[in-house]
Scaffold this active site. Structure first.
Site, PDB file in Angstrom:
ATOM      1  CB  THR A 114      -0.942  -0.003   1.220  1.00 45.19           C
ATOM      2  OG1 THR A 114      -1.897  -1.063   1.078  1.00 45.19           O
ATOM      3  CG2 THR A 114      -1.677   1.325   1.351  1.00 45.19           C
TER       4      THR A 114
ATOM      5  CB  SER B  16       3.697  -6.591  -0.749  1.00 44.82           C
ATOM      6  OG  SER B  16       3.569  -6.719   0.652  1.00 44.82           O
TER       7      SER B  16
ATOM      8  CB  CYS C 118      -7.502  -4.117   2.157  1.00 52.29           C
ATOM      9  SG  CYS C 118      -5.765  -4.550   1.958  1.00 52.29           S
TER      10      CYS C 118
END
Length: 383
Positions: free
Chosen positions: A72, A200, A328
């Site tokens: 993010t 990530s 999320c």
């Protein structure tokens, strides 16, 4: 405690090699990578070695990689950093897709509030956007184009390279969110028309809390965080040395074993779908997303007549971990924005469940889960 974990698109278990690299770096003693003494130099050496290893895997220069705290943060840093730098050049357009992860979509909505003109590319019923639509939207005023590599909810792959060629031709910065595709696609960033790439660690069996942003040399960019001069003044804050060391170790193994990993998840996915056809029936579920242009480890299924919440609750009680969509937004009762953008009918929107596979999963687990779903379906449809 769930005994079958089919939620690898949300996060993956850390492999022993990555955990060992983390423990070794964490146990090495004091050391801030910015310090000039021996402790600091040792920490800096670990970060440098990790950066070099990741650059080699991605086909780029180590100097083009910025360590962050998450995927993010990488997305936000790319979008805000490039957009604000491009605004100084008179470019105020943002082009992205209607099926992006919220880390991109919500960042773009914030940029719109700051005066940027936002264009959302529509997706077809498989969740794929069109390069022709992108070409119509990208012009000489476009600052940034952001298109994900593979969707985190459906697995559908996007034509990011084709769109990247258009963006490059028209002077826009091209950003790709590759968080979900990392570990399932190989990258040669020197050759690809990509200016910024987000990754990530925890999607490839590395630690949570570590991200990476590729910024091609010469790309207009302003930092999101201000403070020290870490990461060549592109991301202030002391680097997470143990996490970075573990990230690099996980990435090395992910790329080394990529073909075997793909075969594993395809085998589990195929076994799952075939067992569902046998135990539940072909007409009792629908596969959402592109049938061929997709990531290998995701199967997004709708079970018309059974709400996502009911299916997930009963799966959890039976020891199976799955998801209603992006982790999320898993606490939200709203239908998936990705499936909504695909214009699926209400009965498919309200009954969608994402199953995602990875290391440690087996055909036996897939077949057992199919039987559990058949039992749940029979019970819920009777009631």
């Amino acid at each position: 405690m769930a005994s079958i974990y089919f939620d690898h698109a949300a996060t993956t278990p850390m492999i022993p090699e990555a955990a060992a690299a983390y423990a070794e770096a964490a146990g090495a003693g004091l050391g801030n990578p910015s310090s000039l003494h021996a402790f600091g130099r040792a920490a800096r050496s670990r970060v440098t070695a990790a950066r070099d290893a990741l650059a080699d895997l991605l086909g780029c220069s180590a100097a083009e990689l910025v360590f962050t705290g998450s995927g993010t943060e990488s997305d936000n840093a790319a979008l805000f950093g490039a957009a604000e730098a491009q605004r100084a050049r008179g470019r105020t357009g943002i082009v992205t897709t209607s099926v992006e992860h919220h880390a991109v979509l919500n960042a773009c909505l914030q940029l719109e509030k700051r005066g940027f003109r936002l264009t959302l590319l529509p997706a077809d019923e498989t969740g794929r956007v069109s390069a022709a639509d992108a070409s119509a939207a990208i012009d000489e005023t476009t600052a940034v184009v952001s298109v994900m590599a593979g969707n985190n909810e459906t697995g559908t792959l996007q034509p990011y390279a084709e769109i990247g060629d258009i963006a490059r031709e028209r002077g826009a910065v091209m950003h790709v969110d590759a968080v979900q595709a990392f570990g399932y696609e190989r990258w040669d960033l020197k050759r690809l028309p990509i200016d910024m790439l987000s990754l990530s660690a925890h999607k490839i069996n590395g630690p949570q809390g570590v991200g990476l942003l590729y910024v091609r040399r010469g790309t207009p960019f302003q930092p999101l965080l201000f403070g020290g001069t870490q990461e060549r003044a592109r991301r202030a804050g002391t680097e997470n040395v143990p996490g970075i060391a573990a990230f690099a170790e996980a990435a090395k193994i992910a790329f080394r074993d990529m073909d075997a990993r793909i075969r594993l998840v395809e085998d589990v996915r195929d076994a799952f779908l075939n067992a569902l056809r046998t135990d539940l029936g072909e007409e009792a579920f629908r596969l959402n997303g592109h049938a061929e242009l997709r990531l290998p480890h995701i199967a997004n299924l709708s079970f018309p007549g059974i709400t996502s919440e009911n299916m997930l609750m009963n799966l959890d009680l039976a020891g199976v971990a799955a998801s209603g969509g992006s982790a999320c937004t898993s606490g939200s009762l709203q239908p998936s924005h990705v499936l909504t953008a695909m214009r699926l009918p209400p009965e498919r929107l309200q009954s969608a469940v994402r199953f995602s596979f990875g290391m440690g999963n087996t055909r036996q687990e897939a077949e057992k889960t199919a039987k559990i779903i058949a039992t749940i379906s029979a019970r819920l449809r009777i009631s």
